[in-house]
Motif scaffolding. Structure first.
Motif, PDB file in Angstrom:
ATOM      1  N   THR A   3       0.849  -1.182   0.000  1.00 29.30           N
ATOM      2  CA  THR A   3       0.000   0.000   0.000  1.00 29.30           C
ATOM      3  C   THR A   3       0.891   1.241   0.000  1.00 29.30           C
ATOM      4  O   THR A   3       2.095   1.173   0.287  1.00 29.30           O
ATOM      5  CB  THR A   3      -0.909   0.036   1.235  1.00 29.30           C
ATOM      6  OG1 THR A   3      -0.089   0.206   2.404  1.00 29.30           O
ATOM      7  CG2 THR A   3      -1.723  -1.244   1.353  1.00 29.30           C
ATOM      8  N   VAL A   4       0.285   2.373  -0.299  1.00 31.03           N
ATOM      9  CA  VAL A   4       1.040   3.630  -0.282  1.00 31.03           C
ATOM     10  C   VAL A   4       1.600   3.880   1.112  1.00 31.03           C
ATOM     11  O   VAL A   4       2.772   4.242   1.274  1.00 31.03           O
ATOM     12  CB  VAL A   4       0.142   4.801  -0.735  1.00 31.03           C
ATOM     13  CG1 VAL A   4       0.868   6.125  -0.588  1.00 31.03           C
ATOM     14  CG2 VAL A   4      -0.314   4.603  -2.172  1.00 31.03           C
ATOM     15  N   ALA A   5       0.776   3.686   2.141  1.00 31.88           N
ATOM     16  CA  ALA A   5       1.218   3.933   3.512  1.00 31.88           C
ATOM     17  C   ALA A   5       2.372   3.014   3.898  1.00 31.88           C
ATOM     18  O   ALA A   5       3.340   3.443   4.545  1.00 31.88           O
ATOM     19  CB  ALA A   5       0.054   3.749   4.477  1.00 31.88           C
ATOM     20  N   GLU A   6       2.293   1.736   3.513  1.00 28.16           N
ATOM     21  CA  GLU A   6       3.385   0.800   3.819  1.00 28.16           C
ATOM     22  C   GLU A   6       4.663   1.206   3.100  1.00 28.16           C
ATOM     23  O   GLU A   6       5.759   1.128   3.675  1.00 28.16           O
ATOM     24  CB  GLU A   6       2.976  -0.614   3.413  1.00 28.16           C
ATOM     25  CG  GLU A   6       1.910  -1.237   4.305  1.00 28.16           C
ATOM     26  CD  GLU A   6       1.338  -2.516   3.719  1.00 28.16           C
ATOM     27  OE1 GLU A   6       0.770  -3.302   4.504  1.00 28.16           O
ATOM     28  OE2 GLU A   6       1.447  -2.716   2.487  1.00 28.16           O
ATOM     29  N   THR A   7       4.520   1.629   1.857  1.00 30.32           N
ATOM     30  CA  THR A   7       5.687   2.034   1.080  1.00 30.32           C
ATOM     31  C   THR A   7       6.382   3.227   1.720  1.00 30.32           C
ATOM     32  O   THR A   7       7.602   3.233   1.919  1.00 30.32           O
ATOM     33  CB  THR A   7       5.270   2.393  -0.354  1.00 30.32           C
ATOM     34  OG1 THR A   7       4.605   1.279  -0.945  1.00 30.32           O
ATOM     35  CG2 THR A   7       6.477   2.759  -1.186  1.00 30.32           C
ATOM     36  N   VAL A   8       5.610   4.249   2.063  1.00 34.02           N
ATOM     37  CA  VAL A   8       6.187   5.451   2.660  1.00 34.02           C
ATOM     38  C   VAL A   8       6.805   5.142   4.021  1.00 34.02           C
ATOM     39  O   VAL A   8       7.899   5.610   4.345  1.00 34.02           O
ATOM     40  CB  VAL A   8       5.125   6.557   2.774  1.00 34.02           C
ATOM     41  CG1 VAL A   8       5.663   7.746   3.557  1.00 34.02           C
ATOM     42  CG2 VAL A   8       4.670   6.999   1.389  1.00 34.02           C
TER      43      VAL A   8
END
Length: 418
Positions: A17-22
């Protein structure tokens, strides 16, 4: 240089997910240790390396907030009017020491130092002059009115700007007001940028009938520039694994980040992922985001690599949400999440579950006086006009599958993304 281990981004899931990536990027990337002292006039958008501590109070002396008449608060008329003899005059910048005695008032101007004994100022609009030259003051004012005490704005010794702050014009103004002429900032993040693909050529060179002028590289360099990066333009590389591998290896030794556009999908001519694996290690290459699912992250000789999609809208969005956090982490900037503003939709929309989606919209006044978002009429991650002709994005979370006209969604202006 940023020295990372090849497995520092290791993650077990096939799509993040975007949050996991960031979270993964910002927790693993270490800020650059090098700092530099620069003139204050060059500090806009740079990252403050050390806390800025106020060497003086602001204001450093008690002064008047208005043009008017300074007096002792204990002499304020409780009811009705009272006349006060004008015993002096003080202008801004005056070094003359003036004292106000009981029953007296001193003519004073905005920014002028308060006379000794005075703690209250009447605005000139609220008084009148008597025939004898006295000033007539009405009742109703409170002690301390229209006076700026020492340290009202900033106390001496206070931390006024914290390390990691991305400096803005108002921050620079505050530093200047404290007498600073230089500030310590993090060294600029050195970023190597190139595009890939036989289908693109540089503007100003001959273009074949099935080729496009490269736009992503210029867009990314402009966005990097707004983040204060030092940019090396490596141009356009052909769809050639050996050439890309060689460029990645050479760029890693002199840069803190390598940023590319194109060649990270699953096509037969998408060689960037293979080149990253040849030169270093590929740690992930798919993020649950639309537009922009093929995003590659790797490590090459300790230097992080981010490969963005070739479609311009996808490249723009993934830069904002994937590359930008990595650059800010490298520069030592403190965490600053992108905050959306609630707006009402003027359209209905469906999306797939389990991916974050960004929809291009314009804002317009609604009939009831509120603000509503209007979707750009055409789809497609290759439409540069959709970025030019809209105001920003609405963000639809992973668990959202549809929105109806009139729903409240989060709007993000483009100005928040770089």
């Amino acid at each position: 240089m940023a020295q990372l281990s090849d497995d520092c981004f290791a993650f077990g899931r096939p799509m993040m997910t975007v949050a996991e990536t960031v979270a993964l990027i910002t927790s693993r990337v270490l800020p650059l240790a090098e700092t530099e002292s620069i003139p204050l006039c060059d500090a806009d958008r740079r990252i403050l390396a050390r806390d800025l501590i106020a060497s003086i109070a602001l204001p450093p002396y008690a002064n008047s907030a208005v043009d008017g008449y300074a007096m002792r608060g204990v002499d304020l008329p409780a009811t009705g009017e009272r006349g006060f003899q004008i015993s002096g005059r003080v202008q801004a910048g005056s070094g003359e020491r003036v004292t106000v005695a009981p029953g007296e008032a001193v003519r004073i101007f905005t920014g002028a130092p308060m006379p000794a004994g005075a703690d209250t100022v009447f605005m000139q609009e609220d008084v009148r002059l008597g025939d004898s030259g006295a000033v007539i003051l009405p009742a109703g004012l409170t002690i301390g009115a229209n006076m700026r005490p020492v340290g009202e704005d900033v106390e001496a010794g206070a931390v006024v700007l914290k390390a990691g702050r991305r400096l803005r014009p108002q921050d620079i103004a505050l530093a200047a007001a404290l007498g600073e002429i230089r500030v310590d900032v993090s060294r600029r993040v050195r970023v190597a940028v190139f595009s890939t693909g036989n289908e693109i050529v540089a503007a100003g060179t001959p273009r074949g009938p099935t080729q496009l002028f490269d736009s992503n590289r210029f867009m990314l360099m402009a966005m990097l520039g707004r983040l204060g990066c030092a940019i090396t333009d490596l141009g356009i590389l052909p769809d050639d694994r050996a050439a890309i591998t060689d460029t990645l290896s050479k760029a890693s030794s002199a840069h803190d980040l390598i940023l590319t556009s194109g060649g990270v999908s699953t096509g037969e001519a998408d060689f960037v992922k293979d080149a990253v694996e040849s030169a270093g290690s590929l740690v992930f290459w798919r993020v649950a985001i639309k537009p922009g699912r093929p995003v590659a992250m790797g490590v090459i000789d300790g230097t992080p690599f981010i490969g963005l999609p070739g479609n311009p809208v996808a490249s723009f969005v993934t830069f904002a949400y994937i590359a930008r956090p990595a650059i800010l982490a490298l520069s030592g900037a403190g965490p600053k999440p992108i905050v959306s503003t609630p707006v009402r939709t003027a359209f209905s929309y469906k999306k797939k579950k389990d991916r974050r989606e960004y929809v291009r919209v314009n804002l317009r006044p609604a009939a009831n006086g509120s603000v509503e978002a209007v979707k750009f009429p055409r789809e497609g991650a290759g439409l540069l006009s959709s970025l030019v002709e809209t105001d920003g994005l609405i963000e639809l979370a992973e668990d959202v599958t549809q929105i109806q006209q009139g729903d409240i969604v989060g709007f993000i202006p483009y100005s928040s993304l770089y």
